[in-house]
Design an enzyme around this catalytic site. Structure first.
Site, PDB file in Angstrom:
ATOM      1  N   ARG A  26       5.424  22.076   6.205  1.00 12.33           N
ATOM      2  CA  ARG A  26       4.355  20.948   6.347  1.00 12.33           C
ATOM      3  C   ARG A  26       3.117  22.123   6.804  1.00 12.33           C
ATOM      4  NH1 ARG A  26       5.605  15.479   7.351  1.00 12.33           N
ATOM      5  NH2 ARG A  26       7.155  15.111   5.738  1.00 12.33           N
ATOM      6  N   ARG A  30      -1.469  17.674   8.937  1.00  7.14           N
ATOM      7  CA  ARG A  30      -2.431  17.122  10.072  1.00  7.14           C
ATOM      8  C   ARG A  30      -2.843  18.032  11.210  1.00  7.14           C
ATOM      9  NH1 ARG A  30       0.240  11.437  10.399  1.00  7.14           N
ATOM     10  NH2 ARG A  30       2.269  12.689  10.178  1.00  7.14           N
ATOM     11  N   ARG A  39      -9.144  14.220   4.916  1.00  7.67           N
ATOM     12  CA  ARG A  39      -8.542  12.840   5.042  1.00  7.67           C
ATOM     13  C   ARG A  39      -8.961  11.644   5.643  1.00  7.67           C
ATOM     14  NH1 ARG A  39      -5.757   9.771   5.039  1.00  7.67           N
ATOM     15  NH2 ARG A  39      -3.663   9.972   6.005  1.00  7.67           N
ATOM     16  N   ASP A  75       4.465  14.976  -1.835  1.00  8.20           N
ATOM     17  CA  ASP A  75       5.336  14.525  -0.996  1.00  8.20           C
ATOM     18  C   ASP A  75       6.782  14.088  -1.832  1.00  8.20           C
ATOM     19  OD1 ASP A  75       5.727  13.058   1.843  1.00  8.20           O
ATOM     20  OD2 ASP A  75       7.019  11.687   0.333  1.00  8.20           O
ATOM     21  N   TYR A 150      15.588   6.737   1.533  1.00  7.43           N
ATOM     22  CA  TYR A 150      14.350   6.075   1.656  1.00  7.43           C
ATOM     23  C   TYR A 150      14.305   4.866   0.663  1.00  7.43           C
ATOM     24  CZ  TYR A 150      12.099   9.571   4.644  1.00  7.43           C
ATOM     25  OH  TYR A 150      11.890  10.388   5.519  1.00  7.43           O
TER      26      TYR A 150
HETATM   27  O1  1CP Z   1       2.937  21.424   3.655  1.00  8.52           O
HETATM   28  C1  1CP Z   1       3.881  20.982   3.291  1.00  8.52           C
HETATM   29  O2  1CP Z   1       4.944  21.166   3.501  1.00  8.52           O
HETATM   30  C2  1CP Z   1       3.746  20.128   1.857  1.00  8.52           C
HETATM   31  C3  1CP Z   1       3.465  19.008   1.899  1.00  8.52           C
HETATM   32  C4  1CP Z   1       4.753  17.819   2.266  1.00  8.52           C
HETATM   33  C5  1CP Z   1       5.929  18.260   2.148  1.00  8.52           C
HETATM   34  C6  1CP Z   1       6.808  19.176   1.751  1.00  8.52           C
HETATM   35  C7  1CP Z   1       4.503  16.490   2.647  1.00  8.52           C
HETATM   36  C8  1CP Z   1       3.007  15.960   2.900  1.00  8.52           C
HETATM   37  N1  1CP Z   1       5.415  15.926   2.669  1.00  8.52           N
HETATM   38  C9  1CP Z   1       6.654  16.641   2.419  1.00  8.52           C
HETATM   39  C10 1CP Z   1       7.929  16.464   2.271  1.00  8.52           C
HETATM   40  C11 1CP Z   1       8.352  15.138   3.129  1.00  8.52           C
HETATM   41  N2  1CP Z   1       8.068  14.105   3.042  1.00  8.52           N
HETATM   42  C12 1CP Z   1       9.941  15.368   3.656  1.00  8.52           C
HETATM   43  C13 1CP Z   1      10.698  16.430   3.723  1.00  8.52           C
HETATM   44  C14 1CP Z   1      10.549  17.316   4.868  1.00  8.52           C
HETATM   45  C15 1CP Z   1      10.958  16.909   6.181  1.00  8.52           C
HETATM   46  O3  1CP Z   1      12.082  16.649   6.529  1.00  8.52           O
HETATM   47  O4  1CP Z   1       9.787  16.850   7.113  1.00  8.52           O
HETATM   48  C16 1CP Z   1      10.069  14.105   3.984  1.00  8.52           C
HETATM   49  C17 1CP Z   1      11.238  13.564   4.777  1.00  8.52           C
HETATM   50  C18 1CP Z   1       8.940  13.301   3.880  1.00  8.52           C
HETATM   51  C19 1CP Z   1       8.933  11.684   3.850  1.00  8.52           C
HETATM   52  C20 1CP Z   1       7.571  11.463   4.595  1.00  8.52           C
HETATM   53  N3  1CP Z   1       6.193  11.427   4.150  1.00  8.52           N
HETATM   54  C21 1CP Z   1       7.412  11.269   5.842  1.00  8.52           C
HETATM   55  C22 1CP Z   1       8.559  11.224   7.136  1.00  8.52           C
HETATM   56  C23 1CP Z   1       8.784   9.471   7.068  1.00  8.52           C
HETATM   57  C24 1CP Z   1       9.881   9.451   8.320  1.00  8.52           C
HETATM   58  O5  1CP Z   1       9.697   8.782   9.114  1.00  8.52           O
HETATM   59  O6  1CP Z   1      11.095   9.354   7.789  1.00  8.52           O
HETATM   60  C25 1CP Z   1       5.967  11.076   6.154  1.00  8.52           C
HETATM   61  C26 1CP Z   1       5.227  10.797   7.492  1.00  8.52           C
HETATM   62  C27 1CP Z   1       5.324  11.362   5.104  1.00  8.52           C
HETATM   63  C28 1CP Z   1       3.913  11.507   4.653  1.00  8.52           C
HETATM   64  C29 1CP Z   1       3.372  12.667   4.550  1.00  8.52           C
HETATM   65  N4  1CP Z   1       3.522  13.623   3.551  1.00  8.52           N
HETATM   66  C30 1CP Z   1       3.038  14.888   3.721  1.00  8.52           C
HETATM   67  C31 1CP Z   1       2.237  14.714   4.687  1.00  8.52           C
HETATM   68  C32 1CP Z   1       1.094  15.414   5.100  1.00  8.52           C
HETATM   69  C33 1CP Z   1       2.020  13.197   5.263  1.00  8.52           C
HETATM   70  C34 1CP Z   1       1.326  12.471   6.258  1.00  8.52           C
HETATM   71  C35 1CP Z   1       0.243  11.840   5.611  1.00  8.52           C
HETATM   72  C36 1CP Z   1      -1.037  11.811   6.506  1.00  8.52           C
HETATM   73  O7  1CP Z   1      -1.212  10.695   7.247  1.00  8.52           O
HETATM   74  O8  1CP Z   1      -1.815  12.760   6.331  1.00  8.52           O
END
Ligand code: 1CP
Length: 351
Positions: A26, A30, A39, A75, A150
């Site tokens: 990540r 953010r 954003r 994502d 999901y």
């Molecule tokens: O920097 C990085 O790592 C690259 C970008 C990245 C990656 C690898 C994002 C951006 N998401 C992911 C993978 C991801 N997405 C995972 C696997 C890693 C982990 O376990 O954290 C998972 C489970 C998700 C699902 C997801 N997408 C969530 C979690 C939801 C939950 O409650 O189960 C969320 C909040 C997102 C949205 C998301 N994806 C990425 C970002 C920066 C965001 C937030 C969006 C925002 O508001 O800016």
């Protein structure tokens, strides 16, 4: 890089390096003010679908810190729209019509990356052309079980009970869904490698909800198949992150991935002891350690690095994503500390 391989790629292939490569999960996100500023002008989905913006966000942490790898801003749910599942983000993924029967599974189509995710492939080629040659570009996919969670649950959850009961209650339909996701992620990962990714990562964020018997029976074969099929076509190191999977560590290490990414719930030396010194490990500093004093943070970093010296090779990372309230300067401190300590440990080892 006279032999054409970065520090990160050498370590991913089990070659010991003069210092430990470092990146953090990540890292494009953010906690960075420049990400939050961008954003304000564009929503998450549009950002992931606009190659120039996705590329810019991917490079933001690289411009700021001496990280050894960039990970594409996308994502795990991004490719699923291309399989016929509409998704929104608020901020986590939301699926309005969850997949809960064979009929629902039959309504999906396997991913064709050129048609379904051309923006991801374009973003990768932009990043690869702008990224310094001594840094690697990681592309990723969600592992089938985590995507399944999901898709069946309809969104995030603490225990994904609807998804896990579907897995047990309708084994035919759930295996069909897992296999369809597996096949689609094979195409997705191959296409991302062709578009410029130097390494590939599979995120299995929720697999720790399964017991080992169920994992071995229903999930492990799908994972083995992905690695085998991707490797049959392209030669890139593959990292497998089985989050919360300390009970599954051995089973996870059997799928054929080059690198096992370890979460922070068990010390890294335990992973070395359990998997043996021929396994390459990535991880595993607790993301909350970035909120500790520099003194404590430094000690925690050193402990991880010392444990990593027992593995075939080690890529330093957090044990899960960096938290959005983290002070970016703490990450700067972390990167410098990893460089210093690991250079010292490596030269002690040589000497
Ligand atoms: O920097 C990085 O790592 C690259 C970008 C990245 C990656 C690898 C994002 C951006 N998401 C992911 C993978 C991801 N997405 C995972 C696997 C890693 C982990 O376990 O954290 C998972 C489970 C998700 C699902 C997801 N997408 C969530 C979690 C939801 C939950 O409650 O189960 C969320 C909040 C997102 C949205 C998301 N994806 C990425 C970002 C920066 C965001 C937030 C969006 C925002 O508001 O800016």
């Amino acid at each position: 890089m006279p032999d054409g391989k970065t520090l990160f790629e050498k370590a991913a292939r089990g070659i010991r390096t003069e210092r430990t490569p470092v990146w953090v999960m990540r890292q494009a996100g953010r906690y960075l003010p420049e990400y939050r500023a961008l954003r304000k002008t564009v929503d998450f989905l549009t950002a992931t679908k606009t190659p120039e913006i996705a590329a810019q966000i991917t490079l933001q942490p690289i411009d700021r810190f001496e990280l050894d790898a960039a990970i594409l801003f996308a994502d795990i749910m991004t490719p699923l729209e291309g399989m016929g599942v509409p998704i929104r983000f608020a901020p986590g993924p939301i699926i309005e019509s969850p997949i809960r029967s064979q009929k629902d599974v039959d309504g999906l189509r396997p991913l064709d990356p050129d048609e379904g995710v051309p923006f991801v492939l374009d973003a990768l080629s932009i990043v690869r052309s702008e990224l310094p040659k001594d840094r690697s570009l990681i592309a990723f996919a969600g592992a089938p079980f985590t995507l399944f969670c999901y898709l069946v649950q309809g969104g995030g959850s603490k225990d994904f009970m609807d998804a896990r009961s579907f897995l047990r209650g309708d084994p035919e339909a759930s295996d069909a869904l897992l296999n369809l996701l597996g096949k689609s992620m094979i195409h997705y990962l191959r296409a991302q490698a062709r578009a410029g990714a130097d390494a590939l990562m599979l995120f299995d964020s929720w697999v720790g909800l399964l017991d080992e018997k169920l994992y071995r029976a229903r999930i492990q074969p799908v994972m083995k198949n992905i690695i085998q099929e991707v490797k049959a076509e392209i030669d890139r190191p593959i990292i497998y992150f089985a989050n919360g999977g300390s009970a599954l560590l051995e089973a996870a290490s059997e799928i054929g991935a080059d690198v096992i990414a370890v979460d922070w719930t068990r010390p890294l030396h335990e992973a070395v002891a359990r998997l043996g010194s021929s396994t390459v490990l990535q991880g595993n500093l607790d993301p909350s350690a970035l909120f500790a004093s520099r003194d404590e943070l430094g000690q925690e970093i050193d402990k991880v690095l010392e444990s990593g010296m027992g593995a075939a090779a080690h890529i330093f990372n957090l044990g899960h994503g960096i938290h959005r309230t983290t002070d970016p300067d703490q990450l700067g401190f972390l990167v410098d500390r990893v460089h210093e300590t690991s250079e010292r440990l490596s030269s002690d080892r040589e000497g």
